[in-house]
Design a protein around this motif. Structure first.
Motif, PDB file in Angstrom:
ATOM      1  N   GLY A  32      17.336  25.046  49.981  1.00  0.00           N
ATOM      2  CA  GLY A  32      16.818  23.848  50.630  1.00  0.00           C
ATOM      3  C   GLY A  32      17.891  22.809  50.894  1.00  0.00           C
ATOM      4  N   LEU A  33      19.122  23.257  51.135  1.00  0.00           N
ATOM      5  CA  LEU A  33      20.236  22.352  51.400  1.00  0.00           C
ATOM      6  C   LEU A  33      20.679  22.493  52.851  1.00  0.00           C
ATOM      7  CD1 LEU A  33      22.434  23.172  48.268  1.00  0.00           C
ATOM      8  CD2 LEU A  33      20.772  21.316  48.514  1.00  0.00           C
ATOM      9  N   ASP A  34      21.238  21.405  53.391  1.00  0.00           N
ATOM     10  CA  ASP A  34      21.837  21.546  54.711  1.00  0.00           C
ATOM     11  C   ASP A  34      23.186  22.248  54.554  1.00  0.00           C
ATOM     12  OD1 ASP A  34      23.937  19.658  54.184  1.00  0.00           O
ATOM     13  OD2 ASP A  34      22.661  18.007  54.844  1.00  0.00           O
ATOM     14  N   ASP A  35      23.832  22.580  55.657  1.00  0.00           N
ATOM     15  CA  ASP A  35      25.068  23.366  55.610  1.00  0.00           C
ATOM     16  C   ASP A  35      26.168  22.682  54.802  1.00  0.00           C
ATOM     17  OD1 ASP A  35      23.914  25.393  57.064  1.00  0.00           O
ATOM     18  OD2 ASP A  35      24.861  24.823  58.964  1.00  0.00           O
ATOM     19  N   ASP A  36      26.330  21.375  54.972  1.00  0.00           N
ATOM     20  CA  ASP A  36      27.380  20.653  54.242  1.00  0.00           C
ATOM     21  C   ASP A  36      27.113  20.650  52.742  1.00  0.00           C
ATOM     22  OD1 ASP A  36      28.751  20.099  56.579  1.00  0.00           O
ATOM     23  OD2 ASP A  36      27.877  18.096  56.815  1.00  0.00           O
ATOM     24  N   GLN A  37      25.865  20.440  52.363  1.00  0.00           N
ATOM     25  CA  GLN A  37      25.509  20.448  50.941  1.00  0.00           C
ATOM     26  C   GLN A  37      25.702  21.833  50.340  1.00  0.00           C
ATOM     27  OE1 GLN A  37      21.517  19.035  51.575  1.00  0.00           O
ATOM     28  NE2 GLN A  37      21.980  17.060  50.605  1.00  0.00           N
ATOM     29  N   ALA A  38      25.284  22.855  51.063  1.00  0.00           N
ATOM     30  CA  ALA A  38      25.420  24.226  50.580  1.00  0.00           C
ATOM     31  C   ALA A  38      26.887  24.599  50.417  1.00  0.00           C
ATOM     32  CB  ALA A  38      24.710  25.192  51.523  1.00  0.00           C
ATOM     33  N   THR A  39      27.715  24.198  51.376  1.00  0.00           N
ATOM     34  CA  THR A  39      29.149  24.475  51.293  1.00  0.00           C
ATOM     35  C   THR A  39      29.767  23.765  50.096  1.00  0.00           C
ATOM     36  OG1 THR A  39      29.307  24.815  53.672  1.00  0.00           O
ATOM     37  CG2 THR A  39      31.348  24.288  52.519  1.00  0.00           C
ATOM     38  N   CYS A  45      30.926  25.710  42.682  1.00  0.00           N
ATOM     39  CA  CYS A  45      30.645  26.855  41.820  1.00  0.00           C
ATOM     40  C   CYS A  45      31.868  27.764  41.702  1.00  0.00           C
ATOM     41  CB  CYS A  45      29.460  27.659  42.350  1.00  0.00           C
ATOM     42  SG  CYS A  45      27.877  26.825  42.178  1.00  0.00           S
ATOM     43  N   MET A  46      32.523  28.023  42.822  1.00  0.00           N
ATOM     44  CA  MET A  46      33.688  28.900  42.802  1.00  0.00           C
ATOM     45  C   MET A  46      34.870  28.251  42.083  1.00  0.00           C
ATOM     46  SD  MET A  46      33.554  31.214  46.234  1.00  0.00           S
ATOM     47  CE  MET A  46      33.216  30.012  47.491  1.00  0.00           C
ATOM     48  N   GLU A  47      34.988  26.927  42.164  1.00  0.00           N
ATOM     49  CA  GLU A  47      36.057  26.235  41.442  1.00  0.00           C
ATOM     50  C   GLU A  47      35.846  26.308  39.935  1.00  0.00           C
ATOM     51  OE1 GLU A  47      36.043  22.297  43.093  1.00  0.00           O
ATOM     52  OE2 GLU A  47      37.191  22.921  44.863  1.00  0.00           O
ATOM     53  N   HIS A  48      34.593  26.319  39.495  1.00  0.00           N
ATOM     54  CA  HIS A  48      34.282  26.347  38.065  1.00  0.00           C
ATOM     55  C   HIS A  48      34.200  27.755  37.491  1.00  0.00           C
ATOM     56  CE1 HIS A  48      33.165  22.141  38.820  1.00  0.00           C
ATOM     57  NE2 HIS A  48      33.546  21.988  37.579  1.00  0.00           N
ATOM     58  N   GLN A  65      25.092  39.668  53.060  1.00  0.00           N
ATOM     59  CA  GLN A  65      25.312  38.454  53.841  1.00  0.00           C
ATOM     60  C   GLN A  65      25.479  37.259  52.910  1.00  0.00           C
ATOM     61  OE1 GLN A  65      25.735  38.322  57.230  1.00  0.00           O
ATOM     62  NE2 GLN A  65      25.772  40.549  56.962  1.00  0.00           N
ATOM     63  N   GLU A  66      26.196  36.255  53.388  1.00  0.00           N
ATOM     64  CA  GLU A  66      26.513  35.100  52.554  1.00  0.00           C
ATOM     65  C   GLU A  66      25.267  34.398  52.015  1.00  0.00           C
ATOM     66  OE1 GLU A  66      29.170  31.016  52.517  1.00  0.00           O
ATOM     67  OE2 GLU A  66      29.085  32.191  54.357  1.00  0.00           O
ATOM     68  N   ASP A  67      24.265  34.191  52.841  1.00  0.00           N
ATOM     69  CA  ASP A  67      23.072  33.488  52.362  1.00  0.00           C
ATOM     70  C   ASP A  67      22.363  34.284  51.265  1.00  0.00           C
ATOM     71  OD1 ASP A  67      22.254  35.402  54.269  1.00  0.00           O
ATOM     72  OD2 ASP A  67      20.533  34.203  54.893  1.00  0.00           O
TER      73      ASP A  67
END
Length: 83
Positions: A32-39, A45-48, A65-67
């Motif tokens: 339920g996030l827009d593209d900027d929020q999801a990115t 997450c990947m940094e942590h 697929q990414e989603d």
């Protein structure tokens, strides 16, 4: 969240199954996030979690697929935190 829950979330990235299959308790998970929020969330997450960052290029888009990758991962996270 407790240190145990945080560790359990980090342990999710030990296997590709976390990213390839949703948690059995969830039929369809949507952030339920827009593209900027999801990115921003995916980047954080990947940094942590370096293991998570390692799975992403191995699986997306070759096997999933990414989603779907993120939906599956967060279905497991949601289960652990009891949302």
């Amino acid at each position: 969240h407790s240190p145990e829950t945080v560790q359990a979330i980090k342990d999710l990235s030990k296997t590709s199954r976390t990213f390839l299959n949703p948690h059995p308790s969830f039929k369809k998970f949507t952030l339920g996030l827009d593209d900027d929020q999801a990115t921003a969330l995916a980047t954080a997450c990947m940094e942590h979690d370096p293991r998570l960052a390692g799975w992403f290029p191995k699986l997306v888009p070759k096997r999933i697929q990414e989603d779907a990758f993120w939906s599956n991962y967060f279905s497991h996270v949601e289960y652990l935190i009891g949302v």
